[in-house]
Design a protein around this motif. Structure first.
Motif, PDB file in Angstrom:
ATOM      1  N   PRO A  30       0.801  -1.205   0.000  1.00 47.43           N
ATOM      2  CA  PRO A  30       0.000   0.000   0.000  1.00 47.43           C
ATOM      3  C   PRO A  30       0.846   1.273   0.000  1.00 47.43           C
ATOM      4  CG  PRO A  30       0.158  -0.795   2.234  1.00 47.43           C
ATOM      5  CD  PRO A  30       0.898  -1.780   1.347  1.00 47.43           C
ATOM      6  N   PHE A  31       0.204   2.370  -0.356  1.00 53.08           N
ATOM      7  CA  PHE A  31       0.805   3.699  -0.346  1.00 53.08           C
ATOM      8  C   PHE A  31      -0.099   4.619   0.465  1.00 53.08           C
ATOM      9  CE2 PHE A  31       2.086   1.578  -4.227  1.00 53.08           C
ATOM     10  CZ  PHE A  31       3.460   1.778  -4.234  1.00 53.08           C
ATOM     11  N   ALA A  32       0.493   5.627   1.072  1.00 51.24           N
ATOM     12  CA  ALA A  32      -0.263   6.553   1.916  1.00 51.24           C
ATOM     13  C   ALA A  32      -1.103   7.525   1.100  1.00 51.24           C
ATOM     14  CB  ALA A  32       0.679   7.327   2.832  1.00 51.24           C
ATOM     15  N   THR A  33      -0.633   7.858  -0.105  1.00 55.57           N
ATOM     16  CA  THR A  33      -1.364   8.823  -0.936  1.00 55.57           C
ATOM     17  C   THR A  33      -1.535   8.288  -2.352  1.00 55.57           C
ATOM     18  OG1 THR A  33       0.604   9.968  -1.747  1.00 55.57           O
ATOM     19  CG2 THR A  33      -0.328  10.754   0.356  1.00 55.57           C
ATOM     20  N   ALA A  34      -2.499   8.861  -3.051  1.00 53.83           N
ATOM     21  CA  ALA A  34      -2.716   8.487  -4.450  1.00 53.83           C
ATOM     22  C   ALA A  34      -1.509   8.866  -5.299  1.00 53.83           C
ATOM     23  CB  ALA A  34      -3.982   9.161  -4.977  1.00 53.83           C
ATOM     24  N   GLU A  35      -0.861   9.982  -4.959  1.00 56.76           N
ATOM     25  CA  GLU A  35       0.309  10.433  -5.710  1.00 56.76           C
ATOM     26  C   GLU A  35       1.453   9.431  -5.601  1.00 56.76           C
ATOM     27  OE1 GLU A  35      -1.381  12.410  -3.501  1.00 56.76           O
ATOM     28  OE2 GLU A  35      -2.448  13.559  -5.038  1.00 56.76           O
ATOM     29  N   GLU A  36       1.669   8.901  -4.394  1.00 59.42           N
ATOM     30  CA  GLU A  36       2.709   7.881  -4.213  1.00 59.42           C
ATOM     31  C   GLU A  36       2.363   6.619  -5.003  1.00 59.42           C
ATOM     32  OE1 GLU A  36       3.070   7.158  -0.044  1.00 59.42           O
ATOM     33  OE2 GLU A  36       3.984   9.085   0.369  1.00 59.42           O
ATOM     34  N   ALA A  37       1.104   6.223  -4.962  1.00 66.08           N
ATOM     35  CA  ALA A  37       0.678   5.022  -5.685  1.00 66.08           C
ATOM     36  C   ALA A  37       0.870   5.197  -7.185  1.00 66.08           C
ATOM     37  CB  ALA A  37      -0.781   4.705  -5.369  1.00 66.08           C
TER      38      ALA A  37
END
Length: 75
Positions: A30-37
């Protein structure tokens, strides 16, 4: 942070997802933000290159360095 509050990158659709929208085999995260994902493909490629370099170094651990014959006169 619950799993439904985290973001995933779908490797099949190339889309960012929030929570468990698709099967685990299709997700990176998982990623904390959509931008990281959204940056997952670059991150995965970078990690893959690093792992390949580590594997190559491990494969050559007993090989003398270039320009060295490996005997005591080189030291």
């Amino acid at each position: 942070m619950s799993d439904t509050e985290q973001y995933w990158y779908n490797l099949t659709t190339k889309q960012v997802e929030r929570g468990f929208e698709s099967p685990a085999v299709d997700r990176a995260g998982p990623f904390a933000t959509a931008e990281e994902a959204a940056k997952a493909p670059e991150l995965l490629a970078e990690r893959s290159r690093a792992w390949a370099a580590d594997d190559a170094a491990d494969d050559n651990w007993g090989t003398p360095a270039k320009g060295s014959s490996g005997d005591a006169s080189d030291r």
